[in-house]
Write an enzyme that holds these catalytic residues in place. Structure first.
Site, short mmCIF file in Angstrom:
data_model
loop_
_atom_site.label_atom_id
_atom_site.label_comp_id
_atom_site.label_asym_id
_atom_site.label_seq_id
_atom_site.Cartn_x
_atom_site.Cartn_y
_atom_site.Cartn_z
N ASP A 18 13.04 -83.96 -49.88
CA ASP A 18 12.01 -83.39 -50.61
C ASP A 18 11.34 -84.40 -51.70
O ASP A 18 12.97 -85.16 -52.90
CB ASP A 18 12.40 -82.39 -50.74
N PHE A 23 7.46 -87.17 -57.03
CA PHE A 23 7.61 -88.55 -57.63
C PHE A 23 7.01 -89.14 -57.53
O PHE A 23 6.18 -90.24 -59.20
CB PHE A 23 8.37 -89.36 -56.34
N GLU A 65 5.92 -76.83 -40.15
CA GLU A 65 4.55 -76.47 -41.37
C GLU A 65 4.30 -77.44 -41.46
O GLU A 65 3.02 -76.90 -42.70
CB GLU A 65 5.59 -75.19 -42.20
N ASN A 66 4.64 -78.52 -42.05
CA ASN A 66 3.27 -80.07 -42.56
C ASN A 66 2.72 -79.94 -41.54
O ASN A 66 1.76 -81.18 -42.56
CB ASN A 66 4.47 -81.30 -42.14
N LEU A 193 16.68 -73.53 -47.06
CA LEU A 193 16.63 -74.31 -46.06
C LEU A 193 15.24 -75.34 -45.20
O LEU A 193 15.14 -75.75 -44.32
CB LEU A 193 17.29 -73.57 -44.94
#
Length: 249
Positions: A18, A23, A65-66, A193
């Site tokens: 993650d 970033f 879920e992505n 998680l």
């Protein structure tokens, strides 16, 4: 100190990778560049785990879920996954690592599904380590699929209701042939998680770090192994029982 000096090492390590988008924002990069940077981090992590004789490494590449993310990002992640597989096949052959995938492949393109199956077939005979990539994966989906398959076996008289217990159910869960997850690492600073390996990581030691995935290094992985070695894993027993067992062994 190297990981070889530390006992015990985890047999199965899982990583929630993650922090790629954060970033990119932190470094004023363009959209998607964080994922491109994160892709390069995996290779040294895999090599280090193989060097230290970790039996399995499972990484969370794309969750159930992505699919709800912006289409641009979904398309990019699918393209990066395809590129990764192409790049990893010769690496897996060089290091004799078995490459496999877990997750719901129904929503993936036929081209990607074929490539995944090809990579699994090409590397199936290798036994040095298993690299498992979770794609379109969710822990609740995994358990629901296991329950569906188990129910079908009951209906088809392949097993009875009395045969159902945690051991038999576990055989229907993804990666049932691999050791359960000993150490679950999440980068990026969140403490959850996110529906990852809910069954397999039931007794895993959890290691959360603020480090964003593109900045995660072998040194920090070694730190995580150090933390793991210092944890007392009781599995429901008392500290006294664990110490007695150690003394007896």
């Amino acid at each position: 100190m190297t990981a070889e000096d530390i006992t015990p090492l985890p047999k199965h390590v899982a990583i929630i990778m993650d922090g790629n988008n954060r970033f990119a924002k932190k470094n004023q990069m363009q959209k998607g560049d964080g994922h491109r940077e994160g892709k390069t981090v995996l290779d040294p992590i895999v090599e280090y785990c193989r060097q230290e004789k970790i039996r399995a490494l499972t990484v969370f590449a794309f969750s159930s879920e992505n699919w709800n993310r912006p289409q641009f990002e979904v398309d990019l992640l699918m393209k990066l996954l395809e590129d990764t597989i192409h790049e990893q096949i010769p690496r897996m052959e060089k290091f004799e690592i078995s490459l496999r995938f877990i997750g719901d492949r129904a929503r993936l393109s036929p081209q990607l599904r074929d490539l995944m199956a090809y990579a699994e077939q090409r590397t199936a005979q290798f036994t040095e380590m298993t690299l498992c990539i979770a794609v379109s994966y969710g822990g609740m989906w995994d358990m629901a699929e296991a329950a569906k398959q188990l129910a079908a076996d009951v209906v088809n008289n392949k097993m009875s209701l009395d045969d159902i217990n945690t051991d038999s159910f576990a055989q229907y869960i993804s990666m049932s042939d691999l050791p359960p997850v000993d150490l679950l690492i999440r980068t990026g600073g969140d403490f959850r998680l996110s529906n990852f390996l809910l069954w397999q990581a039931a007794y895993a030691e959890l290691y959360f770090t603020q480090t964003l995935w593109p900045e995660f290094t072998v040194d920090e992985l070694q730190d995580a192994f150090n933390v793991f070695a210092g944890r007392e894993r009781r599995f429901g027993k008392t500290s006294e029982q664990i110490q007695l067992e150690k003394n007896e062994n």
